[in-house]
Design a protein around this motif. Structure first.
Motif, PDB file in Angstrom:
ATOM      1  N   THR A 113       0.818  -1.204   0.000  1.00  0.00           N
ATOM      2  CA  THR A 113       0.000   0.000   0.000  1.00  0.00           C
ATOM      3  C   THR A 113       0.858   1.263   0.000  1.00  0.00           C
ATOM      4  O   THR A 113       0.595   2.215  -0.749  1.00  0.00           O
ATOM      5  CB  THR A 113      -0.937   0.011   1.219  1.00  0.00           C
ATOM      6  OG1 THR A 113      -1.773  -1.148   1.184  1.00  0.00           O
ATOM      7  CG2 THR A 113      -1.801   1.252   1.230  1.00  0.00           C
ATOM      8  N   ILE A 114       1.888   1.283   0.830  1.00  0.00           N
ATOM      9  CA  ILE A 114       2.760   2.461   0.900  1.00  0.00           C
ATOM     10  C   ILE A 114       3.465   2.689  -0.434  1.00  0.00           C
ATOM     11  O   ILE A 114       3.526   3.826  -0.938  1.00  0.00           O
ATOM     12  CB  ILE A 114       3.775   2.306   2.041  1.00  0.00           C
ATOM     13  CG1 ILE A 114       3.052   2.357   3.396  1.00  0.00           C
ATOM     14  CG2 ILE A 114       4.839   3.391   1.969  1.00  0.00           C
ATOM     15  CD1 ILE A 114       3.953   2.086   4.573  1.00  0.00           C
ATOM     16  N   VAL A 115       3.997   1.630  -1.020  1.00  0.00           N
ATOM     17  CA  VAL A 115       4.699   1.779  -2.301  1.00  0.00           C
ATOM     18  C   VAL A 115       3.733   2.229  -3.392  1.00  0.00           C
ATOM     19  O   VAL A 115       4.054   3.107  -4.210  1.00  0.00           O
ATOM     20  CB  VAL A 115       5.378   0.454  -2.699  1.00  0.00           C
ATOM     21  CG1 VAL A 115       5.940   0.539  -4.117  1.00  0.00           C
ATOM     22  CG2 VAL A 115       6.490   0.113  -1.717  1.00  0.00           C
ATOM     23  N   ARG A 116       2.558   1.657  -3.408  1.00  0.00           N
ATOM     24  CA  ARG A 116       1.583   2.013  -4.448  1.00  0.00           C
ATOM     25  C   ARG A 116       1.131   3.466  -4.306  1.00  0.00           C
ATOM     26  O   ARG A 116       0.972   4.169  -5.312  1.00  0.00           O
ATOM     27  CB  ARG A 116       0.384   1.073  -4.354  1.00  0.00           C
ATOM     28  CG  ARG A 116      -0.592   1.206  -5.512  1.00  0.00           C
ATOM     29  CD  ARG A 116      -1.599   0.068  -5.516  1.00  0.00           C
ATOM     30  NE  ARG A 116      -2.385   0.010  -4.301  1.00  0.00           N
ATOM     31  CZ  ARG A 116      -2.277  -0.945  -3.389  1.00  0.00           C
ATOM     32  NH1 ARG A 116      -1.408  -1.933  -3.566  1.00  0.00           N
ATOM     33  NH2 ARG A 116      -3.031  -0.937  -2.300  1.00  0.00           N
ATOM     34  N   GLU A 117       0.955   3.935  -3.074  1.00  0.00           N
ATOM     35  CA  GLU A 117       0.453   5.291  -2.868  1.00  0.00           C
ATOM     36  C   GLU A 117       1.538   6.346  -3.034  1.00  0.00           C
ATOM     37  O   GLU A 117       1.267   7.459  -3.505  1.00  0.00           O
ATOM     38  CB  GLU A 117      -0.168   5.410  -1.466  1.00  0.00           C
ATOM     39  CG  GLU A 117      -1.462   4.640  -1.295  1.00  0.00           C
ATOM     40  CD  GLU A 117      -2.576   5.180  -2.179  1.00  0.00           C
ATOM     41  OE1 GLU A 117      -2.671   6.418  -2.312  1.00  0.00           O
ATOM     42  OE2 GLU A 117      -3.339   4.369  -2.734  1.00  0.00           O
ATOM     43  N   THR A 118       2.762   6.035  -2.642  1.00  0.00           N
ATOM     44  CA  THR A 118       3.813   7.054  -2.665  1.00  0.00           C
ATOM     45  C   THR A 118       4.721   6.960  -3.881  1.00  0.00           C
ATOM     46  O   THR A 118       5.330   7.963  -4.265  1.00  0.00           O
ATOM     47  CB  THR A 118       4.686   6.942  -1.401  1.00  0.00           C
ATOM     48  OG1 THR A 118       5.312   5.647  -1.363  1.00  0.00           O
ATOM     49  CG2 THR A 118       3.843   7.124  -0.147  1.00  0.00           C
ATOM     50  N   PHE A 119       4.812   5.780  -4.475  1.00  0.00           N
ATOM     51  CA  PHE A 119       5.743   5.581  -5.595  1.00  0.00           C
ATOM     52  C   PHE A 119       5.005   5.135  -6.846  1.00  0.00           C
ATOM     53  O   PHE A 119       5.197   5.683  -7.927  1.00  0.00           O
ATOM     54  CB  PHE A 119       6.804   4.558  -5.184  1.00  0.00           C
ATOM     55  CG  PHE A 119       7.911   4.380  -6.181  1.00  0.00           C
ATOM     56  CD1 PHE A 119       8.710   5.450  -6.547  1.00  0.00           C
ATOM     57  CD2 PHE A 119       8.164   3.135  -6.740  1.00  0.00           C
ATOM     58  CE1 PHE A 119       9.751   5.278  -7.462  1.00  0.00           C
ATOM     59  CE2 PHE A 119       9.188   2.953  -7.644  1.00  0.00           C
ATOM     60  CZ  PHE A 119       9.988   4.029  -8.005  1.00  0.00           C
ATOM     61  N   GLY A 120       4.172   4.122  -6.717  1.00  0.00           N
ATOM     62  CA  GLY A 120       3.286   3.734  -7.807  1.00  0.00           C
ATOM     63  C   GLY A 120       3.806   2.674  -8.751  1.00  0.00           C
ATOM     64  O   GLY A 120       3.095   2.278  -9.674  1.00  0.00           O
ATOM     65  N   TYR A 121       5.040   2.198  -8.559  1.00  0.00           N
ATOM     66  CA  TYR A 121       5.618   1.258  -9.515  1.00  0.00           C
ATOM     67  C   TYR A 121       6.281   0.091  -8.783  1.00  0.00           C
ATOM     68  O   TYR A 121       6.741   0.223  -7.654  1.00  0.00           O
ATOM     69  CB  TYR A 121       6.683   1.940 -10.385  1.00  0.00           C
ATOM     70  CG  TYR A 121       6.173   3.086 -11.210  1.00  0.00           C
ATOM     71  CD1 TYR A 121       5.624   2.879 -12.470  1.00  0.00           C
ATOM     72  CD2 TYR A 121       6.227   4.398 -10.724  1.00  0.00           C
ATOM     73  CE1 TYR A 121       5.160   3.938 -13.229  1.00  0.00           C
ATOM     74  CE2 TYR A 121       5.762   5.458 -11.473  1.00  0.00           C
ATOM     75  CZ  TYR A 121       5.225   5.229 -12.732  1.00  0.00           C
ATOM     76  OH  TYR A 121       4.754   6.265 -13.477  1.00  0.00           O
ATOM     77  N   SER A 122       6.347  -1.050  -9.463  1.00  0.00           N
ATOM     78  CA  SER A 122       7.260  -2.112  -9.064  1.00  0.00           C
ATOM     79  C   SER A 122       8.559  -1.894  -9.842  1.00  0.00           C
ATOM     80  O   SER A 122       8.648  -0.993 -10.678  1.00  0.00           O
ATOM     81  CB  SER A 122       6.676  -3.482  -9.405  1.00  0.00           C
ATOM     82  OG  SER A 122       6.563  -3.635 -10.817  1.00  0.00           O
ATOM     83  N   PHE A 123       9.572  -2.732  -9.593  1.00  0.00           N
ATOM     84  CA  PHE A 123      10.857  -2.520 -10.259  1.00  0.00           C
ATOM     85  C   PHE A 123      10.721  -2.649 -11.777  1.00  0.00           C
ATOM     86  O   PHE A 123      11.286  -1.860 -12.536  1.00  0.00           O
ATOM     87  CB  PHE A 123      11.892  -3.511  -9.732  1.00  0.00           C
ATOM     88  CG  PHE A 123      13.268  -3.303 -10.316  1.00  0.00           C
ATOM     89  CD1 PHE A 123      13.945  -2.117 -10.115  1.00  0.00           C
ATOM     90  CD2 PHE A 123      13.868  -4.293 -11.076  1.00  0.00           C
ATOM     91  CE1 PHE A 123      15.211  -1.918 -10.661  1.00  0.00           C
ATOM     92  CE2 PHE A 123      15.123  -4.111 -11.615  1.00  0.00           C
ATOM     93  CZ  PHE A 123      15.801  -2.920 -11.406  1.00  0.00           C
TER      94      PHE A 123
END
Length: 582
Positions: free
Chosen positions: A416-426
């Motif tokens: 959730t944090i990665v999706r909301e603040t960054f939005g991408y996988s590697f």
């Protein structure tokens, strides 16, 4: 009967069977899964053989589990960079850039290239085989995906079936690599397909099981971890592990951004592209001299660090060294992924988290081995995506159901944090850096394929904007046309006249008709996709827009009502494919 017709009839019969029968599709998925599992075994064996040759490893020894290496064997790192550059030069081509399974499913309806996939796999095996700090998952998923793609394309399967098969092939390869069918199945759903599709459950599960069976038949060992837990994972630990998930999310985002920054910096450095892997190999040498645990994917180091306790200072140094090695390897042109590396790094973050809590509280708050497993999954989720994928990996590796709940909680927080603040996988982050906008493997290819050129009505009746309103009325009586496209003396677009507007009271018949034209500055290009077209209609407020070529010559016209109807039809079709209407 010609040879071509003899080959066509069996394929046509198979296509009819697969389209009509879910059982036939499952059988096809089993075959693809078995082939993918075999490819995984072969690729892994090639990489390990290279490592044993280059570093003179004892039989059964993992490179990252070696206690120490001298400078002479470490010289294989820049040598590997040179071999990689020579290989890449030898297979260079003018084809479009290489497409992986995620991009293929998101943008190309599951279609992948065999030559490009062989190149990706070769580059990955060379990079890993010569010790670079990268994993083999890129090669595994690439070959599993292309086996499925080529098979499905030969059978001319539906777009949705082809995408599901590509997911099944890639997921089967990951299942074979870990000996974990549930992990492979969820990898297919979450990372390669981008959604849980009911119609794909049975084929993907069957492919994953077949791949694991084949890989173990050829001697591959399942990914089993003895967590050696001293404290059970209790319900109140979930909040603490959720905090660990947040920490891993931040580390994952930093890791992905640093890879991009180092790659950008290495490309700007005053060295030719072919020398970048060699320079990267030279930079890896002092890191690996301090700790060979940073080399390769890190499987051996992961098991060693979990089994043997170490001081927090040492764990922190190994984390920094492994992260630096992975960043340098990928930033300087080695080919591979961060999946396996993120698993190792995650265990180190978990150890550090448990140790810091113990220092603060004065007693063990959470078990360090449990924290290592939770960190392993949470950091991998931050980098790769797929919370259920990583939860299943921990479950299948440890057989600890209680721990799996804590892992899932941390994984969901991290995701959730990665999706909301960054939005991408590697994988999607690297696509973003190349100009793509996809954030998952969800199918948006149909949006890009539905362009203005395929929707517009051809316009062959353009009128000179210099004629008077009176002459316009003579040419176009009321009821003869709803609108007329105007062009200037150079045959460039000059706006649209709605025929009733030319008959409004108070107009001077001697004035040029161009004076009442609308949307002269709003038009569409032939190659615009349907989403861009709808945004253009919203911005202009027009009901119809002209379509222009690169020289501003009118080639067609398109109405907003038709565009929105086509979008609704395609969206409904995509949703039907998603929920398995065959």
């Amino acid at each position: 009967m010609s040879l071509r017709r003899r080959l066509f009839f069996p394929l046509a019969w198979l296509r009819r069977q697969i389209r009509a029968s879910e059982f036939a599709l499952i059988v096809l998925a089993v075959v693809i899964g078995a082939a993918s599992g075999l490819c995984t075994v072969v690729l892994g064996a090639l990489a390990r053989t290279l490592q044993h040759w280059m570093f003179a490893l004892p039989r059964g020894q993992r490179l990252s589990a070696v206690a120490s290496l001298g400078w002479a064997p470490l010289a294989m790192l820049p040598v590997g960079g040179a071999v990689l550059s020579i290989f890449s030069w030898g297979v260079r081509s003018k084809r479009r850039r290489m497409v992986d399974a995620v991009e293929a499913n998101a943008l190309h309806g599951g279609r992948m290239s065999v030559p490009d996939s062989l190149v990706v796999s070769g580059q990955t095996v060379i990079s890993n085989g010569f010790g670079a700090s990268v994993g083999l998952e890129a090669a595994y998923a690439q070959m599993g995906g292309v086996i499925a793609s080529v098979t499905g394309a030969a059978l001319q399967l539906r777009r949705s079936d082809l995408r599901n098969l590509v997911g099944a092939g890639a997921g089967a390869s990951i299942a074979a690599a870990f000996g974990a069918p549930l992990t492979g199945a969820f990898y297919a759903f979450e990372i390669v397909i981008g959604a849980y599709t009911p119609s794909a459950i049975a084929p993907i599960a069957a492919a994953a099981i077949a791949a694991v069976f084949v890989s173990q038949l050829f001697g591959a060992q399942p990914y089993i971890i003895d967590s050696l837990s001293g404290l059970p994972a209790e319900s109140h630990h979930y909040l603490l592990y959720a905090g660990l998930g947040g920490v891993c999310a931040l580390f994952g985002i930093a890791l992905m951004r640093l890879v991009a920054l180092v790659e950008q910096g290495s490309r700007m450095a005053p060295v030719p592209d072919w020398a970048r892997p060699m320079l990267g190999g030279a930079l890896l040498m002092p890191i690996a001299f301090w700790s060979p645990q940073v080399l390769s994917a890190g499987h051996g180091a992961l098991h060693m660090d979990i089994a043997v306790g170490a001081s927090l200072g040492f764990v922190a140094l190994v984390f920094l060294a492994k992260a630096s090695a992975s960043i340098v390897s990928l930033g300087f042109g080695y080919r591979g992924g961060l999946f396996f590396a993120s698993l190792f790094l995650g265990t180190l973050v978990g150890h550090l988290f448990a140790g810091v809590l113990e220092i603060i509280a004065g007693y063990p708050v959470v078990d360090p081995h449990n924290a290592a497993m939770v960190g392993m999954a949470a950091l991998a989720v931050a980098v790769v995506g797929g919370p259920m994928t990583m939860a299943m990996l921990v479950l299948e590796a440890t057989q600890d159901f209680a721990l799996t709940g804590a892992v899932l909680a941390a994984a969901l927080v991290s995701s959730t944090i990665v999706r909301e603040t960054f939005g991408y996988s590697f994988s999607t982050w690297r696509l973003h850096l190349r100009g793509e906008t996809i954030k998952s493997a969800r199918d948006i290819g149909w949006i890009r394929a539905l362009t203005v050129d395929k929707m517009m009505r051809r316009e062959t009746r353009a009128t000179d904007c210099e004629i008077s309103i009176g002459e316009f009325r003579q040419r176009f009586p009321l009821g003869s046309a709803s609108r007329v496209v105007l062009v200037n003396a150079a045959h460039h677009y000059a706006g649209i006249v709605q025929t009733p507007a030319a008959y409004a009271d108070g107009l001077d018949p001697a004035v040029g008709v161009g004076s009442i034209a609308i949307n002269a500055d709003a038009a569409l290009a032939v190659d615009m996709d349907i989403v861009t077209v709808m945004k253009r209609f919203d911005a202009s407020g027009a009901d119809e827009l002209a379509v222009l070529d690169s020289d501003r010559h009118v080639v067609g016209i398109l109405s907003e009502s038709y565009v929105r109807r086509r979008y609704a039809e395609e969206l409904e079709k995509a949703q039907n494919d998603l929920f398995g209407e065959r």
